[in-house]
Enzyme design. Structure first.
Site, PDB file in Angstrom:
ATOM      1  N   ASP A  66      23.652 -43.814 -55.498  1.00 12.04           N
ATOM      2  CA  ASP A  66      23.663 -43.541 -54.450  1.00 12.04           C
ATOM      3  C   ASP A  66      21.881 -43.586 -53.446  1.00 12.04           C
ATOM      4  OD1 ASP A  66      24.542 -42.553 -51.771  1.00 12.04           O
ATOM      5  OD2 ASP A  66      25.803 -41.265 -52.465  1.00 12.04           O
ATOM      6  N   SER A 124      29.430 -37.151 -47.946  1.00 15.60           N
ATOM      7  CA  SER A 124      29.320 -38.167 -46.866  1.00 15.60           C
ATOM      8  C   SER A 124      28.800 -37.728 -45.497  1.00 15.60           C
ATOM      9  CB  SER A 124      29.534 -39.810 -46.992  1.00 15.60           C
ATOM     10  OG  SER A 124      28.584 -40.125 -46.842  1.00 15.60           O
ATOM     11  N   HIS A 143      27.694 -43.930 -54.866  1.00 17.40           N
ATOM     12  CA  HIS A 143      28.976 -43.045 -53.272  1.00 17.40           C
ATOM     13  C   HIS A 143      30.255 -42.977 -53.422  1.00 17.40           C
ATOM     14  CE1 HIS A 143      28.017 -41.267 -50.041  1.00 17.40           C
ATOM     15  NE2 HIS A 143      28.271 -42.230 -49.346  1.00 17.40           N
TER      16      HIS A 143
END
Ligand SMILES: *[C@@H]1O[C@H](CO)[C@@H](O)[C@H](O)[C@H]1NC(C)=O
Ligand SMILES: *[C@@H]1O[C@H](CO)[C@@H](O)[C@H](O)[C@H]1NC(C)=O
Length: 392
Positions: A332, A178, A362
């Site tokens: 996501d 991320s 995600h």
């Protein structure tokens, strides 16, 4: 039918705290989302501080186990958690520098899932793992996060330091998820131009990374606008908070009208019409960008800076990058960032392994500890660590 239930705290588009109860059934499908509002919390603390407080519940002490010695240390004054495998081995060890996620605002190397992932990596690869504890927004904005990570990586890549930890200079990986995938990608790019760094990264692993700030209306943003863990509103909040707490940037980003016309030439680097395979375009129609005021770009140039948005570089800057692993999740908002980077890297001849997980949202690698200990999280983590083991 086995169901796991857990409670997550998210923030809706109005900035109101919502408790989200998510049921995972057969480890895949989110069956129900129930939320209640806790508006009275607003105003007591900065929104990111509350998120930080919630994630900090998961923080673990640096406790060594039978396989790995764990210590909290500093590299050139930047804190990091260090995992040294205990297994005796004759040769030099491999090393993984890990950058945690959390939208540049929250999270930490000591969070239980990150701590566990680092232990697994150290143990499975018999590798030294350095998990960087960079400073966070809203206290610190870009480029502090980038510079903290860069400082640690640059310090660690010195031959004298590698010798001290028994690390093979030809077998070092940078990896992150991320916002950490964003920082890993940015650091790997910037290292290429740093003449002081002689040691090269062998591989980079980018796990559902955030890679661009220009187009926050990609098909993945549209398709997954309200998906759990990272709805679009929260991603916009994270992006804008990385650069400033001034809400004018956040508002402009939310309507995708934040990029000044002077920067129009950058849009070709994130043109999903060219960079996404048909499968991900579906019935979305590419529209030309709508430009915003030049004031925002002048006040907060960070969002146009490739150290924050690694997709915004010329192809020539991609040459020389190491073999790359990109993990993307179908559900996501950041899916298309990762896929566009795969396309761009492949176009210039960089070897890329792309794992796309159809049934994941995600943050799937966080689902490896109770109460969200899911088979899917383990499967994806094993896949990633196995790739490291073979390629590092
Ligand atoms: C140590 O490593 C062994 C072999 O990989 C594993 O079975 C064991 O669970 C590990 N111990 C811990 C505490 O993780
Ligand atoms: C994006 O790609 C499409 C299709 O190739 C093209 O028509 C459009 O002009 C491009 N837009 C930008 C801003 O690069």
């Amino acid at each position: 039918l086995t169901c796991n239930l857990f409670v997550f705290v998210l923030i809706d588009s109005c900035g109101i705290f919502v408790f989200v109860t998510v049921y995972f059934c057969r480890n895949e499908v989110i069956k129900h989302i129930i939320h209640a509002e806790f508006a009275e919390w607003l105003g007591l603390m900065h929104y990111m501080e509350v998120l930080m407080m919630i994630t900090s519940i998961e923080y673990t002490a640096p406790i060594s186990d039978e396989n790995v010695t764990v210590t909290d240390t500093k590299f050139n004054n930047v804190p990091a958690r260090l995992y040294m495998p205990r297994k005796q081995s004759s040769g030099l060890k491999r090393a993984v520098i890990y950058i945690h996620g959390g939208g540049w605002c929250v999270g930490g190397s000591a969070m239980e899932p990150y701590d566990l992932l680092s232990r697994w990596t150290a143990n499975k690869l018999n590798a030294v793992v350095v998990s960087v504890e960079y400073r966070l927004a809203p206290m610190y904005h870009f480029p502090v996060q980038f510079e903290d990570v860069y400082t640690v990586v640059k310090f660690f890549l010195q031959n004298s330091v590698l010798v001290q930890y028994g690390v093979d200079p030809n077998r070092i990986c940078i990896s992150g998820d991320s916002a950490g995938g964003n920082l890993a990608a940015a650091v790997a790019q910037q290292l290429l131009d740093d003449l002081e760094v002689k040691v090269k990264l062998k591989i980079q692993a980018l796990l559902y990374p955030a890679l661009q700030t220009l187009d926050l209306d990609l098909p993945s943003y549209k398709d997954n606008e309200n998906k759990p863990i990272l709805p679009k509103s929260l991603m916009v909040r994270f992006w804008s908070e990385y650069f400033t707490t001034d809400v004018s940037l956040q508002e402009a980003m939310a309507s995708n009208k934040h990029v000044p016309a002077e920067s129009s030439h950058l849009f070709r680097f994130v043109n999903w019409s060219n960079l996404l395979p048909e499968k991900f375009k579906k019935d979305h129609v590419y529209a030309s960008p709508i430009y915003g005021s030049s004031m925002l770009g002048k006040k907060y140039p960070g969002f146009l800076d490739p150290r924050a948005a690694p997709l915004l570089v010329e192809d020539t800057k991609l040459l020389g990058l190491p073999v790359t692993y990109v993990l993307t999740c179908q559900h996501d908002v950041l899916r298309d960032d990762g896929i566009m980077y795969v396309s761009r890297l492949r176009e210039v001849g960089i070897e890329v392994i792309h794992d796309h997980i159809e049934d994941a949202i995600h943050g799937v690698l966080m689902f490896i500890t109770s109460p969200t200990d899911l088979a899917l999280g383990h499967r994806v983590a094993n896949k990633y660590i196995e790739w490291l083991n073979i390629n590092l």
